[in-house]
Design a protein around this motif. Structure first.
Motif, PDB file in Angstrom:
ATOM      1  N   LYS A  26       1.013  -0.896   0.309  1.00 27.29           N
ATOM      2  CA  LYS A  26       0.133   0.336   0.257  1.00 27.29           C
ATOM      3  C   LYS A  26       1.124   1.294   0.311  1.00 27.29           C
ATOM      4  CE  LYS A  26      -2.646  -0.945   3.647  1.00 27.29           C
ATOM      5  NZ  LYS A  26      -1.694  -2.538   4.191  1.00 27.29           N
ATOM      6  N   SER A  27       1.620   0.918   0.440  1.00 24.67           N
ATOM      7  CA  SER A  27       2.972   2.272   0.028  1.00 24.67           C
ATOM      8  C   SER A  27       4.172   2.237  -1.454  1.00 24.67           C
ATOM      9  CB  SER A  27       3.766   2.326   1.726  1.00 24.67           C
ATOM     10  OG  SER A  27       4.823   2.859   1.721  1.00 24.67           O
ATOM     11  N   THR A  28       4.276   3.416  -1.608  1.00 26.57           N
ATOM     12  CA  THR A  28       4.935   3.505  -2.877  1.00 26.57           C
ATOM     13  C   THR A  28       6.213   5.420  -2.509  1.00 26.57           C
ATOM     14  OG1 THR A  28       3.263   4.979  -3.662  1.00 26.57           O
ATOM     15  CG2 THR A  28       3.069   2.744  -3.893  1.00 26.57           C
ATOM     16  N   GLU A  82       5.401   7.309  -5.001  1.00 32.91           N
ATOM     17  CA  GLU A  82       4.870   8.359  -5.206  1.00 32.91           C
ATOM     18  C   GLU A  82       3.805   8.728  -3.266  1.00 32.91           C
ATOM     19  OE1 GLU A  82       5.072   5.494  -6.837  1.00 32.91           O
ATOM     20  OE2 GLU A  82       6.741   6.838  -8.111  1.00 32.91           O
ATOM     21  N   ARG A  83       3.085   7.652  -2.726  1.00 30.34           N
ATOM     22  CA  ARG A  83       2.495   8.016  -1.719  1.00 30.34           C
ATOM     23  C   ARG A  83       2.634   7.034  -0.350  1.00 30.34           C
ATOM     24  NH1 ARG A  83      -3.371   7.093  -3.867  1.00 30.34           N
ATOM     25  NH2 ARG A  83      -3.814   7.713  -1.663  1.00 30.34           N
ATOM     26  N   LEU A  95       3.253   5.842   2.724  1.00 30.40           N
ATOM     27  CA  LEU A  95       2.871   5.235   4.030  1.00 30.40           C
ATOM     28  C   LEU A  95       2.753   5.426   5.452  1.00 30.40           C
ATOM     29  CD1 LEU A  95      -0.997   4.630   4.971  1.00 30.40           C
ATOM     30  CD2 LEU A  95       0.136   2.231   3.926  1.00 30.40           C
TER      31      LEU A  95
END
Length: 160
Positions: free
Chosen positions: A88-90, A92-93, A95
DNA sequence: GCCAACGTTGGC
DNA sequence: GCCAACGTTGGC
């Protein structure tokens, strides 16, 4: 300035490990709990934290570390090879966040969990609340000073 | 190794 | 949105 407590399993990463790092500084990565992450986000450079050893023979506070850098994205979260990988963590985003911590000092004798539990002044401490499993948590000034007092007593106590 | 407590996941 | 199942934490 705020005070904190940060847990680590010494077999994975101990206060001695931190002391031996270049500049005695290391990333505190791998936190994958929202509450703990939010506490890290509240940390400011210069805040102090107890280094707590968990899941070991003698759990307790083993020393003091300093927050050397405020929260920023934890890249281990987007590394599929990392045990703490989270899809869920990238980049770009992001977490999950981490902070950098710097060794300050190691206690001559740890302030053990057992001693903390016996200390009436620490009854309300988050660490000893039922079911509390947070790896990063705030510590009040009173609790901080109580543990420092206990450390002095433990250091001057010739029990062996 | 056991187990209680908790957080997260995913089916419905 | 509920809740059972599962995984994790962490003391003992």
């Amino acid at each position: 300035m705020n005070y904190w407590l940060m847990k680590s399993e010494p077999q994975a990463f101990s206060i001695a490990d931190l002391k031996s790092r270049p500049k005695k500084t290391e990333h505190w990565d791998g936190v994958r709990n929202y509450q703990a992450r939010n506490f890290m986000r509240a940390m400011k450079k210069g805040d102090l934290a107890f280094f707590y050893h968990s899941s070991c023979a003698v759990p307790g506070v083993y020393g003091i570390i300093e927050i050397a850098r405020a929260a920023y994205p934890d890249p281990t979260a987007w590394d599929p090879e990392n045990p703490h990988y989270d899809r869920k963590s990238t980049p770009e985003r992001p977490l999950w966040d981490m902070v950098d911590v710097r060794f300050q000092r190691e206690f001559k004798r740890p302030v053990t969990l057992t001693a903390i539990k016996m200390q009436a002044a620490l009854k309300a401490m988050r660490l000893v609340q039922r079911g509390s499993r947070l790896s990063v948590m705030p510590v009040t000034v009173k609790e901080w000073n109580t543990i420092l007092k206990m450390e002095k007593m433990a250091a001057s106590n010739p029990e062996e």
